[in-house]
Design a protein around this motif. Structure first.
Motif, PDB file in Angstrom:
ATOM      1  N   GLY A  24       0.943  -1.155   0.112  1.00  0.00           N
ATOM      2  CA  GLY A  24      -0.118  -0.260  -0.357  1.00  0.00           C
ATOM      3  C   GLY A  24       1.362   1.384  -0.089  1.00  0.00           C
ATOM      4  O   GLY A  24       2.633   1.031   0.132  1.00  0.00           O
ATOM      5  N   PHE A  25       0.175   2.478  -0.112  1.00  0.00           N
ATOM      6  CA  PHE A  25       0.934   3.903   0.260  1.00  0.00           C
ATOM      7  C   PHE A  25      -0.194   4.610   0.864  1.00  0.00           C
ATOM      8  O   PHE A  25      -1.398   4.290   0.310  1.00  0.00           O
ATOM      9  N   ASN A  26       0.174   5.792   1.319  1.00  0.00           N
ATOM     10  CA  ASN A  26      -0.613   7.286   1.198  1.00  0.00           C
ATOM     11  C   ASN A  26       0.438   8.377   0.976  1.00  0.00           C
ATOM     12  O   ASN A  26       1.464   8.469   1.667  1.00  0.00           O
ATOM     13  N   ILE A  27      -0.328   9.159   0.845  1.00  0.00           N
ATOM     14  CA  ILE A  27      -0.047  10.773   0.619  1.00  0.00           C
ATOM     15  C   ILE A  27      -1.161  11.226   1.112  1.00  0.00           C
ATOM     16  O   ILE A  27      -1.764  11.538   1.433  1.00  0.00           O
ATOM     17  N   SER A  28      -0.073  11.993   2.548  1.00  0.00           N
ATOM     18  CA  SER A  28      -0.732  12.574   3.311  1.00  0.00           C
ATOM     19  C   SER A  28      -0.323  13.625   3.851  1.00  0.00           C
ATOM     20  O   SER A  28       1.055  14.363   3.516  1.00  0.00           O
ATOM     21  N   ASN A  29      -1.831  14.155   4.051  1.00  0.00           N
ATOM     22  CA  ASN A  29      -1.939  15.658   4.873  1.00  0.00           C
ATOM     23  C   ASN A  29      -1.315  16.643   3.397  1.00  0.00           C
ATOM     24  O   ASN A  29      -0.228  17.505   3.843  1.00  0.00           O
ATOM     25  N   ILE A  30      -1.752  16.756   2.363  1.00  0.00           N
ATOM     26  CA  ILE A  30      -1.551  17.375   1.595  1.00  0.00           C
ATOM     27  C   ILE A  30      -2.492  18.644   1.691  1.00  0.00           C
ATOM     28  O   ILE A  30      -3.763  18.291   1.985  1.00  0.00           O
ATOM     29  N   GLY A  31      -2.045  19.734   2.455  1.00  0.00           N
ATOM     30  CA  GLY A  31      -2.850  20.824   2.532  1.00  0.00           C
ATOM     31  C   GLY A  31      -2.662  22.922   2.154  1.00  0.00           C
ATOM     32  O   GLY A  31      -1.337  22.268   1.712  1.00  0.00           O
ATOM     33  N   THR A  32      -3.572  22.842   3.064  1.00  0.00           N
ATOM     34  CA  THR A  32      -2.893  24.906   2.836  1.00  0.00           C
ATOM     35  C   THR A  32      -1.954  24.355   3.980  1.00  0.00           C
ATOM     36  O   THR A  32      -1.477  23.732   5.011  1.00  0.00           O
ATOM     37  N   LYS A  33      -1.224  26.047   3.879  1.00  0.00           N
ATOM     38  CA  LYS A  33      -0.203  26.296   5.392  1.00  0.00           C
ATOM     39  C   LYS A  33      -0.902  27.336   6.505  1.00  0.00           C
ATOM     40  O   LYS A  33      -2.116  27.227   6.110  1.00  0.00           O
TER      41      LYS A  33
END
Length: 391
Positions: free
Chosen positions: A210-219
């Motif tokens: 599996g994979f997870n790209i986490s917490n892609i978001g605003t500053k």
């Protein structure tokens, strides 16, 4: 923690608003990645915590929301809910803790989709505000919280993908000041999970990945927008093998690799003049989150060697007897230049038809580590088992 004054608290615990340092530590260049809201990276559940903070490719459980939301599409039960509690930094303070409520529900008649969510609350305890000049002490109550929802779906019988949306709030509890403000942020996770049966020797084993790209978001900003900090976006990759020893006994081995998707903060030692450093710092402050993800693969002060040092690894093992008794262990490794978190962990679990209780214990291999002896507890409930009680 009420004996701590605000500046000490801010320096020791609220790394969300400190600047990354580039110093010589025992002859080693120490340059950890600096992010806001570090509590978003703390594993909330005892199962993952007892396996060296491992969970990207472990078989699905009710705490999949944190590790890999795509696993919810492979859940065996119709629904589940769990409550986890972790006393944090107990070697320094007595009232810092992380609590997490998580759950999932499988939707539709074809067993292909699931929704889920979680609520995390990280309390930093009661802190005496040293700026108060009155005789009566004033206490502040800083906290960080995150509310998640997720959706996952099987694309094939062996692979699923999912997405999670996250609202984050950080409030240092400071009132009547122009120095620091609470702020909100928004983030998303994109994940995938697959499992396939393969033959090892004479046994059919379950291979998972599996994979997870986490917490892609605003500053996020604590000074009204003058400076901005990145959320702790990370890339996680994992794989594992679940091997049946016999009819009642199984053992699983799992490996996770992760890396922060956050650019390295400019360091004054890297520039020949203050003007060049200020320009680089302004560029860093104005860099967007998506651009920062791409920059994070090529901007380490140590070059390629520095990028490789940013990779964190965890190894976990889980023994299961009759799907009721569990023994677990693991090891987590972070390069000494990047933060030097290194520890073993161990734990156990017990499952009944209705509920499961898990516990984890952390044993640091680094001297004077405040994370040493960290305890995690998780109580989870199987909704299918609860419904069966009333039939």
């Amino acid at each position: 923690m009420n004996k701590l004054v605000f500046p000490i608290f801010a320096f020791l615990l609220a790394s969300t608003y400190t600047r990354a340092q580039f110093t010589e530590k025992n002859g080693i260049e120490f340059a950890p990645i600096n992010t806001a809201i570090p509590s978003l990276t703390i594993a909330p559940d005892a199962r993952g915590g007892s396996m060296g903070d491992n969970g990207i490719a472990t078989p699905p459980d009710v705490n999949a929301q944190f590790w890999n939301p795509s696993k919810n599409a492979f859940q065996y039960s119709q629904a589940g809910v769990a409550l986890s509690y972790t006393p944090w930094l107990r070697k320094l303070v007595s009232d810092v803790a992380l609590a997490c409520l998580s759950g999932y529900y499988k939707i539709g008649d074809n067993d292909l989709q699931a929704i889920g969510g979680s609520l995390r609350y990280f309390t930093l305890g009661a802190v005496q505000d040293s700026r108060n000049s009155n005789d009566v002490p004033i206490f502040i109550y800083p906290y960080e919280m995150a509310l998640d929802v997720n959706y996952s779906r099987k694309l094939t019988e062996e692979f699923a993908m999912g997405v999670a949306l996250r609202f984050v709030r950080s409030d240092m509890g400071v009132q009547n000041t122009d120095e620091m403000f609470p702020d909100n942020a928004y983030a998303a996770d994109v994940s995938g999970y697959g499992e396939r049966y393969i033959v090892l020797g004479a046994s059919e084993s379950l291979w998972s990945y599996g994979f997870n790209i986490s917490n892609i978001g605003t500053k996020i900003s604590y000074d009204g927008g003058t400076s901005n900090q990145f959320l702790p976006a990370r890339l996680h990759l994992g794989t594992g093998i679940l091997y049946p020893l016999d009819e009642y006994n199984r053992i699983g081995f799992y490996l996770d690799l992760s890396k922060y998707l956050v650019p390295s903060e400019p360091l004054s030692d890297m520039y020949e003049s203050d003007e060049a450093f200020v320009a680089a710092r302004d560029k860093y402050n104005n860099t967007g989150s998506i651009n920062g993800i791409f920059r994070s693969f090529s901007d380490s002060p140590g070059g390629l060697s520095g990028e490789l040092k940013e990779i964190m690894a965890s190894i976990g093992v889980e023994y299961t007897y009759d799907d009721r008794f569990f023994l677990r262990g693991g090891y987590y490794h972070e390069n000494e230049n990047m933060g030097n978190r290194r520890y073993f962990s161990a734990g156990a679990g017990f499952r009944m038809n209705v509920f499961q209780l898990d516990a984890a214990y952390l044993i640091s291999t680094v001297p004077s580590n405040p994370l040493d002896q960290t305890l995690r507890l998780t109580l989870s409930f199987d909704m299918d088992g609860i419904k069966a009680l009333f039939r």
